[in-house]
Design a protein around this motif. Structure first.
Motif, PDB file in Angstrom:
ATOM      1  N   ALA A 113       0.711  -1.152   0.002  1.00 54.52           N
ATOM      2  CA  ALA A 113      -0.007   0.099   0.009  1.00 54.52           C
ATOM      3  C   ALA A 113       0.981   1.355   0.017  1.00 54.52           C
ATOM      4  N   TYR A 114       0.405   2.371  -0.685  1.00 54.05           N
ATOM      5  CA  TYR A 114       0.939   3.755  -0.697  1.00 54.05           C
ATOM      6  C   TYR A 114       0.141   4.560  -0.422  1.00 54.05           C
ATOM      7  N   LEU A 115       0.720   5.709   0.051  1.00 50.86           N
ATOM      8  CA  LEU A 115       0.035   6.914   0.457  1.00 50.86           C
ATOM      9  C   LEU A 115       0.518   7.983  -0.569  1.00 50.86           C
ATOM     10  N   ALA A 116      -0.634   8.711  -0.980  1.00 49.24           N
ATOM     11  CA  ALA A 116      -0.547   9.981  -1.845  1.00 49.24           C
ATOM     12  C   ALA A 116      -1.101  11.006  -1.460  1.00 49.24           C
ATOM     13  N   PHE A 117      -0.373  12.049  -1.255  1.00 54.72           N
ATOM     14  CA  PHE A 117      -0.938  13.597  -0.770  1.00 54.72           C
ATOM     15  C   PHE A 117      -0.684  14.637  -1.832  1.00 54.72           C
ATOM     16  N   ALA A 118      -1.839  15.412  -2.087  1.00 51.74           N
ATOM     17  CA  ALA A 118      -1.389  16.566  -3.065  1.00 51.74           C
ATOM     18  C   ALA A 118      -2.567  17.672  -2.688  1.00 51.74           C
ATOM     19  N   ALA A 119      -2.292  18.799  -3.033  1.00 58.00           N
ATOM     20  CA  ALA A 119      -3.212  19.860  -3.108  1.00 58.00           C
ATOM     21  C   ALA A 119      -3.897  19.886  -4.703  1.00 58.00           C
ATOM     22  N   ASP A 120      -5.097  20.489  -4.499  1.00 59.31           N
ATOM     23  CA  ASP A 120      -5.727  20.612  -5.785  1.00 59.31           C
ATOM     24  C   ASP A 120      -5.885  19.325  -6.823  1.00 59.31           C
ATOM     25  N   MET A 121      -5.974  18.190  -6.248  1.00 61.87           N
ATOM     26  CA  MET A 121      -6.024  17.019  -7.183  1.00 61.87           C
ATOM     27  C   MET A 121      -7.055  17.029  -8.049  1.00 61.87           C
ATOM     28  N   PRO A 122      -7.259  16.823  -9.284  1.00 61.36           N
ATOM     29  CA  PRO A 122      -8.455  17.081 -10.424  1.00 61.36           C
ATOM     30  C   PRO A 122      -9.519  16.183 -10.089  1.00 61.36           C
ATOM     31  N   ASP A 123     -10.644  16.153 -10.512  1.00 61.10           N
ATOM     32  CA  ASP A 123     -11.651  15.212 -10.668  1.00 61.10           C
ATOM     33  C   ASP A 123     -11.316  14.035 -11.333  1.00 61.10           C
ATOM     34  N   PRO A 124     -11.571  12.753 -10.557  1.00 54.78           N
ATOM     35  CA  PRO A 124     -10.785  11.461 -10.910  1.00 54.78           C
ATOM     36  C   PRO A 124     -11.495  10.960 -12.361  1.00 54.78           C
ATOM     37  N   VAL A 125     -10.955  10.232 -12.833  1.00 51.03           N
ATOM     38  CA  VAL A 125     -11.414   9.282 -14.212  1.00 51.03           C
ATOM     39  C   VAL A 125     -11.333   7.879 -13.753  1.00 51.03           C
ATOM     40  N   SER A 126     -12.032   7.025 -14.102  1.00 46.56           N
ATOM     41  CA  SER A 126     -11.888   5.663 -13.933  1.00 46.56           C
ATOM     42  C   SER A 126     -11.071   4.992 -15.074  1.00 46.56           C
ATOM     43  N   VAL A 173      -1.215  22.249   0.257  1.00 43.97           N
ATOM     44  CA  VAL A 173      -1.551  23.461   0.135  1.00 43.97           C
ATOM     45  C   VAL A 173      -0.842  23.657  -1.289  1.00 43.97           C
ATOM     46  N   GLY A 174      -1.009  24.886  -1.713  1.00 42.05           N
ATOM     47  CA  GLY A 174      -0.484  25.357  -3.140  1.00 42.05           C
ATOM     48  C   GLY A 174       1.187  25.767  -2.733  1.00 42.05           C
ATOM     49  N   VAL A 175       1.867  26.026  -3.617  1.00 40.66           N
ATOM     50  CA  VAL A 175       3.209  26.449  -3.339  1.00 40.66           C
ATOM     51  C   VAL A 175       3.353  27.668  -2.523  1.00 40.66           C
ATOM     52  N   GLU A 176       2.417  28.750  -2.752  1.00 37.37           N
ATOM     53  CA  GLU A 176       2.477  29.754  -1.691  1.00 37.37           C
ATOM     54  C   GLU A 176       1.110  29.799  -0.809  1.00 37.37           C
ATOM     55  N   PHE A 177       1.164  29.858   0.435  1.00 36.38           N
ATOM     56  CA  PHE A 177      -0.088  29.799   1.148  1.00 36.38           C
ATOM     57  C   PHE A 177      -0.094  30.512   2.453  1.00 36.38           C
ATOM     58  N   THR A 178      -1.295  30.834   3.006  1.00 35.42           N
ATOM     59  CA  THR A 178      -1.169  31.394   4.401  1.00 35.42           C
ATOM     60  C   THR A 178      -1.173  30.709   5.539  1.00 35.42           C
ATOM     61  N   ILE A 179      -0.881  31.112   6.642  1.00 39.08           N
ATOM     62  CA  ILE A 179      -0.780  30.270   7.877  1.00 39.08           C
ATOM     63  C   ILE A 179      -2.258  29.797   7.984  1.00 39.08           C
ATOM     64  N   SER A 180      -3.274  30.621   7.952  1.00 39.88           N
ATOM     65  CA  SER A 180      -4.884  30.203   8.072  1.00 39.88           C
ATOM     66  C   SER A 180      -5.039  28.929   7.100  1.00 39.88           C
ATOM     67  N   GLU A 181      -4.280  28.960   5.858  1.00 38.94           N
ATOM     68  CA  GLU A 181      -4.748  27.940   4.824  1.00 38.94           C
ATOM     69  C   GLU A 181      -3.947  26.668   5.584  1.00 38.94           C
ATOM     70  N   LEU A 182      -2.710  26.843   5.989  1.00 42.88           N
ATOM     71  CA  LEU A 182      -2.077  25.567   6.637  1.00 42.88           C
ATOM     72  C   LEU A 182      -2.648  24.955   7.669  1.00 42.88           C
ATOM     73  N   ARG A 183      -3.352  26.110   8.519  1.00 43.38           N
ATOM     74  CA  ARG A 183      -4.037  25.623   9.803  1.00 43.38           C
ATOM     75  C   ARG A 183      -5.360  24.571   9.267  1.00 43.38           C
TER      76      ARG A 183
END
Length: 252
Positions: A113-126, A173-183
């Protein structure tokens, strides 16, 4: 000439399963697929599949590495083909190996099993043998095929723990972010809202966690019109001191 009979060895297979997580609408969500064939036809499951292999003309086994198989399965289900710019920010790591004898009714199957994390992942396709795919809030996940409920639970605990002592939250989060977004990442993953003032102080006092980019944004600013500072991920690989989770009892 072979000195052994391959037919005497018990057949087995290796698969990869992906716990792909992202944050949408302020909620931690996991990528699930609807199985398009037996076993568990129509049941929701984690995306994954068999590791591809073959024998060359000299009888040697050739094929994918585990990491390559995981990246391929993730790309197929997210619609992000290998080489897509969005895939460069996906954090992918091995979670654990699962090998209960009865975990797959077809044959003895070991899953990495693997874990994958990312921000703004697109709508999936089967892709592959999936009939459909969707991002599902983790609190809404019910019955899953195979032992995927166990794998998902292990993946969620790994993520929640890693947010305490690594800068993993910056992958959501995105490449640039605010502290509130990180929270907001911590709130979504932990299911507990960190105290705003304490969180802000701890993040900025943790060496290498975030770097001030010297710009401000109206995104996430206060109601009075005050703009928020922008940050990017620092070079720390471990957080010291750690950002410990608030006690679970506080939300019960």
């Amino acid at each position: 000439m072979r000195a052994y009979d391959p037919s005497k060895y018990e057949p087995a297979a290796v698969t990869v399963d992906i716990v792909a997580l992202t944050i949408r609408e302020g909620r931690l969500q996991v990528l699930l697929v609807e199985r398009g064939e037996e076993p568990y036809l129509g049941r929701l499951a984690l995306p994954g599949g068999f590791v591809r292999s073959h024998r060359d003309n000299k009888g040697r086994v050739r094929g994918e590495t585990l990491d390559a198989a995981a990246a391929r399965e993730l790309a197929e289900e997210t619609g992000l083909v290998p080489g897509h710019a969005a895939l460069t920010r996906v954090h992918l790591e091995q979670l654990a190996t699962y090998g209960a004898p009865d975990r797959d009714p077809r044959m003895r199957v070991f899953s990495v099993a693997y874990l994958a994390f990312a921000a703004d992942m697109p709508d999936p396709v089967s892709g592959g043998d999936a009939a459909g795919a969707a991002w599902v809030p983790v609190e809404r996940v019910k019955r899953l095929a195979f032992d995927h409920a166990e794998i998902l639970a292990d993946g969620l605990e790994r993520v929640r723990a890693k947010l305490e002592y690594t800068p993993l939250a910056t992958s959501f989060v995105g490449v640039e972010f605010t502290i509130s977004e990180l929270r907001g990442v911590y709130a979504a993953v932990w299911g507990v809202e960190p105290h705003a003032g304490n969180f802000h102080r701890k993040v900025l006092s943790t060496p290498g966690f975030v770097v001030d980019v010297g710009e401000v944004t109206e995104r996430g600013g206060s109601k009075g019109g005050r703009r928020a500072r922008l940050y990017r991920a620092g070079d720390a690989t471990l957080l010291h001191p750690a950002l410990l989770r608030p006690a679970a009892e506080a939300t019960s």
